[in-house]
Design a protein around this motif. Structure first.
Motif, short mmCIF file in Angstrom:
data_model
loop_
_atom_site.label_atom_id
_atom_site.label_comp_id
_atom_site.label_asym_id
_atom_site.label_seq_id
_atom_site.Cartn_x
_atom_site.Cartn_y
_atom_site.Cartn_z
N LEU A 102 -3.15 1.74 2.87
CA LEU A 102 -1.83 1.65 2.19
C LEU A 102 -1.79 1.75 0.90
O LEU A 102 -2.71 1.16 0.16
CB LEU A 102 -1.18 0.09 2.67
N VAL A 103 -0.73 2.49 0.06
CA VAL A 103 -0.40 2.44 -1.51
C VAL A 103 1.10 2.05 -1.20
O VAL A 103 1.99 2.70 -0.51
CB VAL A 103 -0.74 3.63 -1.90
N VAL A 104 1.57 1.13 -2.26
CA VAL A 104 2.91 0.79 -2.30
C VAL A 104 3.12 0.64 -3.92
O VAL A 104 2.43 0.53 -4.73
CB VAL A 104 3.25 -0.58 -1.71
N HIS A 105 4.37 0.93 -4.24
CA HIS A 105 4.96 0.92 -5.68
C HIS A 105 4.14 1.77 -6.62
O HIS A 105 3.95 1.30 -7.61
CB HIS A 105 4.99 -0.36 -5.97
N ALA A 106 3.93 3.13 -5.95
CA ALA A 106 3.26 3.77 -6.86
C ALA A 106 4.27 4.71 -7.65
O ALA A 106 5.59 4.78 -7.46
CB ALA A 106 2.57 5.06 -6.04
N GLU A 107 3.91 5.13 -8.74
CA GLU A 107 4.64 6.30 -9.62
C GLU A 107 5.98 5.51 -10.13
O GLU A 107 7.25 6.12 -10.36
CB GLU A 107 5.09 7.59 -8.61
#
Length: 228
Positions: A102-107
């Motif tokens: 999981l990856v969140v709040h990227a870019e």
């Protein structure tokens, strides 16, 4: 001159507010309990004490709050832990195991989430991850709803204390043929587009009933979730 500054502050607050509302939900539909292990990547904060037990049959449900800033980590379902994970588990503390990445709040302001289900390290529990309350973009459900332990090649089986197959080591082609919406090698990707913007929730369901093509939307996948 103050107006641009005020608008910038309001925009930053709006983005932070959206990010702060993002949660991770885990639901166990397996006929047995699981003990989820939520592990942040190096440098990121923990969001779980990893002591919770999710009872089977849909009774086990828990949510955690992601930090409001960029975060990356993984989720594994441990099985056969006895009274608690501290007493040891049959699967999940080491490969082979199903790994949800999981990856969140990227870019930054785009608030992009990225997710996948990896069988590179093997398989132990069916897992499907799907975004909920999305803000836009392409957000397919990804993962594996099949029990790959049942047909695991004999040389790749891991047996539990009760004599049953509790995990499967591979092979990559065995996994990919049965669960094409997973990653089975270090360079593998899913055959569907993904760019998910600002989901309010990332939901992982263990032992979900099925995954089907989204009607009238070629190339996209959605999830038939038994608890919705």
């Amino acid at each position: 001159m103050a107006k641009p500054l005020v608008l910038s502050v309001l925009l930053i607050l709006a983005v932070a507010s959206t990010a702060a509302a993002t949660t991770l939900t885990l639901h166990n539909l397996c006929p047995y309990p699981v003990w989820p292990l939520v592990t942040p990547n190096t440098g990121f904060p923990s969001i779980s004490d990893n002591a919770v037990r999710l009872d089977g049959g849909g009774r086990g449900l828990v949510s955690f709050r992601f930090p409001p800033s960029f975060w990356a980590g993984r989720v594994v379902a441990r099985t056969g832990c006895g009274r608690s994970p501290s007493h040891g588990c049959e699967t999940g503390n080491a490969p082979p195991a199903t790994v949800v990445q999981l990856v969140v709040h990227a870019e930054g302001a785009q608030d992009v989430a990225a997710y996948s289900v990896s069988l590179v390290d093997g398989f132990n529990v069916p897992a499907v991850v799907s975004p909920q309350a999305v803000g836009g973009g392409q957000c397919p459900a990804l993962g594996c709803a099949a029990d790959l332990n049942a047909g695991c090649p004999p040389t790749q089986r891991v047996f539990g204390a009760g004599g049953g197959v509790v995990a499967c080591k591979g092979f990559a082609n065995y996994f990919k043929e049965r669960c094409p919406l997973t990653r089975t090698t270090p360079t593998d990707v899913e055959p569907v587009p993904q760019r998910c913007l600002a989901p309010g929730e990332l939901k992982i369901v263990f032992c979900q009933a099925a995954m089907v093509d989204a009607a009238g939307e070629p190339g996209l996948i959605r999830t038939v979730v038994a608890d919705n």
